[in-house]
Write a protein that holds these residues in place. Sequence first.
Motif, short mmCIF file in Angstrom:
data_model
loop_
_atom_site.label_atom_id
_atom_site.label_comp_id
_atom_site.label_asym_id
_atom_site.label_seq_id
_atom_site.Cartn_x
_atom_site.Cartn_y
_atom_site.Cartn_z
N LEU A 68 9.56 -1.66 -2.64
CA LEU A 68 9.15 -2.59 -1.53
C LEU A 68 9.71 -3.82 -1.75
CD1 LEU A 68 7.80 -1.97 0.79
CD2 LEU A 68 6.20 -2.06 0.05
N LEU A 69 8.86 -4.52 -2.84
CA LEU A 69 9.30 -5.46 -3.01
C LEU A 69 10.31 -6.37 -2.63
CD1 LEU A 69 8.05 -8.66 -3.48
CD2 LEU A 69 8.93 -7.98 -6.30
N PHE A 70 11.14 -5.60 -3.82
CA PHE A 70 13.02 -5.64 -2.98
C PHE A 70 13.45 -5.85 -2.25
CE2 PHE A 70 12.82 -6.46 -7.85
CZ PHE A 70 12.71 -8.06 -8.03
N THR A 71 12.93 -5.03 -1.29
CA THR A 71 13.72 -4.11 -0.05
C THR A 71 13.43 -5.18 1.56
OG1 THR A 71 13.50 -2.18 -0.50
CG2 THR A 71 13.88 -2.14 2.14
N MET A 72 11.57 -5.25 1.10
CA MET A 72 11.02 -6.55 1.79
C MET A 72 11.82 -7.97 2.22
SD MET A 72 9.00 -4.76 3.78
CE MET A 72 10.51 -3.54 3.89
N ILE A 73 11.93 -8.04 0.74
CA ILE A 73 13.04 -9.06 0.77
C ILE A 73 13.81 -9.45 1.26
CG2 ILE A 73 13.83 -11.51 -1.09
CD1 ILE A 73 11.26 -10.28 -2.65
N PHE A 74 14.56 -8.62 1.15
CA PHE A 74 16.26 -7.56 1.66
C PHE A 74 16.34 -8.46 3.35
CE2 PHE A 74 18.87 -4.99 3.71
CZ PHE A 74 20.04 -5.52 3.44
N LEU A 250 2.06 5.05 0.63
CA LEU A 250 2.13 5.19 1.68
C LEU A 250 1.19 4.47 2.50
CD1 LEU A 250 3.52 5.91 4.03
CD2 LEU A 250 2.16 7.88 3.89
N ILE A 251 0.00 4.66 2.21
CA ILE A 251 -1.53 3.10 2.39
C ILE A 251 -1.45 1.68 1.99
CG2 ILE A 251 -4.07 2.86 2.65
CD1 ILE A 251 -4.84 5.69 2.00
N VAL A 252 -0.96 1.95 0.76
CA VAL A 252 -0.64 0.25 0.63
C VAL A 252 0.26 0.01 1.32
CG1 VAL A 252 -0.17 -1.12 -1.34
CG2 VAL A 252 -2.03 0.43 -1.74
N SER A 253 2.00 0.36 1.22
CA SER A 253 3.02 -0.08 2.07
C SER A 253 1.72 -0.64 3.53
CB SER A 253 3.96 0.51 2.35
OG SER A 253 3.97 2.40 2.89
N ALA A 254 1.35 -0.01 4.18
CA ALA A 254 1.34 -0.15 5.23
C ALA A 254 -0.31 -1.67 5.64
CB ALA A 254 0.93 1.13 6.29
N MET A 255 -0.58 -2.31 4.83
CA MET A 255 -1.43 -2.97 4.39
C MET A 255 -0.76 -4.57 4.94
SD MET A 255 -4.92 -2.24 3.58
CE MET A 255 -4.27 -0.28 4.63
N PRO A 256 -1.39 -5.02 5.64
CA PRO A 256 -1.52 -6.36 6.41
C PRO A 256 -0.85 -7.36 5.21
CG PRO A 256 -3.94 -5.71 6.59
CD PRO A 256 -2.89 -5.04 6.40
#
Length: 298
Positions: A68-74, A250-256
Amino acid sequence: MDIFFQVVLPIMAVFGAGFVLQRIRVLDVKSLAAASIYIFLPALVFTNLYEASFNQGYTIIVIYAFFLLFTMIFFVKLFARIFKWQESVESGAILTTAFMNGGNYGVPVILFSLGEAAMPYAIFLMVLQTMLMNVFGVYYASRSTSGFLRACKTVLKMPATYAAVLGIGFQAMSINIPESVYSTLTMLSNAAIPLMMVILGMQLASITSLSFNWQVILSAAGTRMILSPLIIFLFICLVPADPIIKSVILIVSAMPSAATTTMYAIEFDSEPDLVSSITLVTTLVSVVTITVLLNVIT
């Protein structure tokens, strides 16, 4: 609507209590945060990991966190290239999309919606996310080698890091802790989550400067609140794991956006007003998105 009244509204009420208190009394948030970081949070981390039964699911959580970290950075770098953002704007967007509020916000949501069985996974993920944020967050905020070295030192200074190592180590070696000691740790652990929630409300109330660059805000907020959970939904469809673990990530990935990223933005001058604005917007939007997501999961 039951999910909203049973899970989201009580959590928002605690956030709101911290927000109102800070607006009325203007307390020193840093002192409360220090008490949480150095006393209550290590106790929460240690007791939950000490009681956990480690399995392959924890490996999946580690893979998820880095994915998730590297996907968001991309995606942020892609938006920065398309919209021709300055480097400081790109750094601020990375801080608010790659690092979500899996602690003050994510842990209570998981506790209220999934129950105690999910807590060891949520706590482990919170510690891992904190370590990643302390390293990569400081790096992208400063964009320098010295910043990266400072980030590594920050991780080593965090008590939760050592609490996690001790909790896992004691559990693996089946070390018994005297009841008098463990009851004290449990008492501190029980106070950690409500304190973290109040602190988040106070942090949001402490935001004074905003910068509503809507192109950046909508791009970052959309990535954090919509794109992130959609990508992780595909991830959990492809990865075999316990349903509880899938629900947790899934819940954590949707956190603000994590409120602590504002401190990095201020310290390294990476568009602090913009970072504060995105954090505030994603937190407000989460009232709706988290409610919808929890209804889907349950």
